[in-house]
Design an enzyme around this catalytic site. Structure first.
Site, PDB file in Angstrom:
ATOM      1  N   HIS A 136       0.829  -1.198   0.000  1.00 57.38           N
ATOM      2  CA  HIS A 136       0.000   0.000   0.000  1.00 57.38           C
ATOM      3  C   HIS A 136       0.872   1.260   0.000  1.00 57.38           C
ATOM      4  O   HIS A 136       0.351   2.371   0.091  1.00 57.38           O
ATOM      5  CB  HIS A 136      -0.914   0.014   1.225  1.00 57.38           C
ATOM      6  CG  HIS A 136      -2.008  -1.016   1.178  1.00 57.38           C
ATOM      7  ND1 HIS A 136      -1.787  -2.348   1.442  1.00 57.38           N
ATOM      8  CD2 HIS A 136      -3.328  -0.901   0.877  1.00 57.38           C
ATOM      9  CE1 HIS A 136      -2.937  -3.010   1.321  1.00 57.38           C
ATOM     10  NE2 HIS A 136      -3.873  -2.156   0.983  1.00 57.38           N
ATOM     11  N   GLY A 139       5.235   5.061  -2.718  1.00 54.77           N
ATOM     12  CA  GLY A 139       6.627   5.239  -3.114  1.00 54.77           C
ATOM     13  C   GLY A 139       7.268   3.930  -3.522  1.00 54.77           C
ATOM     14  O   GLY A 139       7.999   3.852  -4.514  1.00 54.77           O
ATOM     15  N   LYS A 140       6.982   2.889  -2.760  1.00 49.73           N
ATOM     16  CA  LYS A 140       7.543   1.573  -3.060  1.00 49.73           C
ATOM     17  C   LYS A 140       6.960   1.031  -4.372  1.00 49.73           C
ATOM     18  O   LYS A 140       7.676   0.465  -5.200  1.00 49.73           O
ATOM     19  CB  LYS A 140       7.242   0.613  -1.907  1.00 49.73           C
ATOM     20  CG  LYS A 140       7.993  -0.687  -1.948  1.00 49.73           C
ATOM     21  CD  LYS A 140       7.721  -1.543  -0.723  1.00 49.73           C
ATOM     22  CE  LYS A 140       8.396  -1.013   0.523  1.00 49.73           C
ATOM     23  NZ  LYS A 140       8.289  -1.960   1.660  1.00 49.73           N
ATOM     24  N   ASP A 145       9.763  -6.927   1.624  1.00 51.11           N
ATOM     25  CA  ASP A 145       9.900  -6.470   3.002  1.00 51.11           C
ATOM     26  C   ASP A 145      11.303  -5.920   3.126  1.00 51.11           C
ATOM     27  O   ASP A 145      12.280  -6.583   2.738  1.00 51.11           O
ATOM     28  CB  ASP A 145       9.661  -7.588   4.019  1.00 51.11           C
ATOM     29  CG  ASP A 145       9.325  -6.996   5.386  1.00 51.11           C
ATOM     30  OD1 ASP A 145       8.372  -6.204   5.476  1.00 51.11           O
ATOM     31  OD2 ASP A 145      10.012  -7.313   6.372  1.00 51.11           O
ATOM     32  N   TYR A 200      14.024   6.346   5.164  1.00 52.35           N
ATOM     33  CA  TYR A 200      15.254   6.792   5.821  1.00 52.35           C
ATOM     34  C   TYR A 200      16.318   7.269   4.825  1.00 52.35           C
ATOM     35  O   TYR A 200      17.471   7.474   5.205  1.00 52.35           O
ATOM     36  CB  TYR A 200      15.847   5.648   6.645  1.00 52.35           C
ATOM     37  CG  TYR A 200      15.019   5.209   7.837  1.00 52.35           C
ATOM     38  CD1 TYR A 200      15.465   5.416   9.140  1.00 52.35           C
ATOM     39  CD2 TYR A 200      13.803   4.553   7.675  1.00 52.35           C
ATOM     40  CE1 TYR A 200      14.731   4.994  10.238  1.00 52.35           C
ATOM     41  CE2 TYR A 200      13.057   4.125   8.765  1.00 52.35           C
ATOM     42  CZ  TYR A 200      13.524   4.353  10.042  1.00 52.35           C
ATOM     43  OH  TYR A 200      12.783   3.931  11.119  1.00 52.35           O
ATOM     44  N   ASP A 201      15.941   7.464   3.561  1.00 46.85           N
ATOM     45  CA  ASP A 201      16.922   7.829   2.528  1.00 46.85           C
ATOM     46  C   ASP A 201      17.791   9.046   2.871  1.00 46.85           C
ATOM     47  O   ASP A 201      18.988   9.054   2.564  1.00 46.85           O
ATOM     48  CB  ASP A 201      16.223   8.055   1.183  1.00 46.85           C
ATOM     49  CG  ASP A 201      15.784   6.750   0.524  1.00 46.85           C
ATOM     50  OD1 ASP A 201      16.106   5.667   1.061  1.00 46.85           O
ATOM     51  OD2 ASP A 201      15.117   6.818  -0.529  1.00 46.85           O
ATOM     52  N   LYS A 213      19.678   6.103  -7.621  1.00 43.41           N
ATOM     53  CA  LYS A 213      19.417   5.199  -6.503  1.00 43.41           C
ATOM     54  C   LYS A 213      19.029   3.819  -7.004  1.00 43.41           C
ATOM     55  O   LYS A 213      19.481   2.797  -6.469  1.00 43.41           O
ATOM     56  CB  LYS A 213      18.307   5.773  -5.621  1.00 43.41           C
ATOM     57  CG  LYS A 213      17.926   4.850  -4.470  1.00 43.41           C
ATOM     58  CD  LYS A 213      16.707   5.340  -3.715  1.00 43.41           C
ATOM     59  CE  LYS A 213      16.187   4.281  -2.770  1.00 43.41           C
ATOM     60  NZ  LYS A 213      14.961   4.678  -2.068  1.00 43.41           N
ATOM     61  N   HIS A 249      19.356  -1.528  -2.430  1.00 40.45           N
ATOM     62  CA  HIS A 249      19.051  -2.878  -1.946  1.00 40.45           C
ATOM     63  C   HIS A 249      17.953  -3.517  -2.780  1.00 40.45           C
ATOM     64  O   HIS A 249      17.995  -4.704  -3.086  1.00 40.45           O
ATOM     65  CB  HIS A 249      18.634  -2.812  -0.479  1.00 40.45           C
ATOM     66  CG  HIS A 249      17.565  -1.799  -0.167  1.00 40.45           C
ATOM     67  ND1 HIS A 249      17.645  -0.486  -0.561  1.00 40.45           N
ATOM     68  CD2 HIS A 249      16.383  -1.907   0.496  1.00 40.45           C
ATOM     69  CE1 HIS A 249      16.564   0.171  -0.151  1.00 40.45           C
ATOM     70  NE2 HIS A 249      15.789  -0.668   0.486  1.00 40.45           N
TER      71      HIS A 249
END
EC number: 3.6.1.66
Length: 202
Positions: free
Chosen positions: A14, A17-18, A74, A162-163, A183, A188
Site C-alpha cells: 500500500h 513510493g515503493k 519487506d 530513511y533515505d 538510486k 538494496h
C-alpha cells in the site's frame, strides 16, 4: 526456478513510493504493476521477525486473495551500533496516530546512536527481500542489500523513508540526494530485483 508469465504483476504493497519504485524497475521488461490498494486488499499482520518471513506473509495473502501471482517486498534499515535495529521494525519506528513520520523515525535513530555513544562511522545497510508467490503456494525468494553509513543531519528530499540519512559506500551523497535513477542502480531493492529478473523474467 519458476518463470513469470504475463504483462501485469500484482505488488502486495500500500506504499505508493515503493509501488512507483518497483514499477520503474520492471518497466524495461514490459511488465506493469498493480498495487494492493487497487484490489482493495487488506494489509495482513506482519508477525514474523525476519524480512523473508514478512515478505512471504504479504505475497501469499495477496496471491490467495486475487488468484494472481503477487510480488511482495519487506525491507528496512539495519544499524550496526543499534544491534541491527530497527530492521524489520523500520516502518514501525515511524508510526504515529495520523500516519508515518519518517523525520521522527530518523531522529529516533540518531538519538539512540548518541545515547549508545556509538563511535562513527555509524555503519548500516538497507535490506530488501522480494518474494514472488503464485496462487498454488509456490514462491521464489530474492534478498538484496546495500552497505553504507548513517549521517546527520538529514540531507536531500528525494526518495522516501530513511533515505536522507543513509550514505551508500563509495558515494558522498545520501539516497535522499540521489535522483531515482541513480538510486535504482545501486539500491538494496535493485540488488534483489537483479536476482528476481535473472530468475523469473529473463
Amino acid at each position: 526456478m519458476r518463470k513469470f508469465s504475463g504483462d501485469t504483476l500484482l505488488v502486495a504493497t500500500h506504499n505508493a513510493g515503493k509501488l512507483e519504485e518497483i514499477g520503474n524497475l520492471l518497466e524495461p521488461y514490459g511488465v506493469g504493476v498493480l498495487g494492493a490498494a487497487e484490489k482493495n486488499l487488506p494489509e495482513p499482520e506482519e508477525t514474523e521477525t525476519t524480512f523473508v518471513g514478512n515478505a512471504r506473509i504479504k505475497a501469499h495473502a495477496a496471491a490467495k486473495a486475487t488468484g494472481l501471482p503477487a510480488l511482495s517486498d519487506d525491507s528496512g534499515i539495519e544499524i550496526d551500533a543499534l544491534g541491527g535495529r530497527p530492521g524489520v521494525w523500520t516502518a514501525n519506528w515511524a508510526e504515529t496516530e495520523t500516519g508515518r513520520d519518517f523525520v521522527m523515525a530518523m531522529t529516533r535513530a540518531h538519538d539512540e546512536l548518541l545515547q549508545a555513544q556509538a563511535p562513527q562511522p555509524w555503519t548500516a545497510r538497507f535490506c530488501c527481500t522480494l518474494v514472488l508467490a503464485w496462487p498454488d503456494g509456490h514462491d521464489e525468494v530474492f534478498p538484496g542489500t546495500v552497505e553504507g553509513r548513517i549521517v546527520w543531519p538529514m540531507r536531500g528530499s528525494e526518495g522516501h523513508g530513511y533515505d536522507p540519512v543513509f550514505q551508500p559506500d563509495g558515494y558522498d551523497v545520501t539516497f535522499g540526494e540521489m535522483d531515482r535513477w541513480g538510486k535504482n542502480r545501486i539500491s538494496h531493492r535493485a540488488d534483489a530485483f537483479a536476482k528476481l529478473v535473472q530468475g523469473c523474467f529473463d
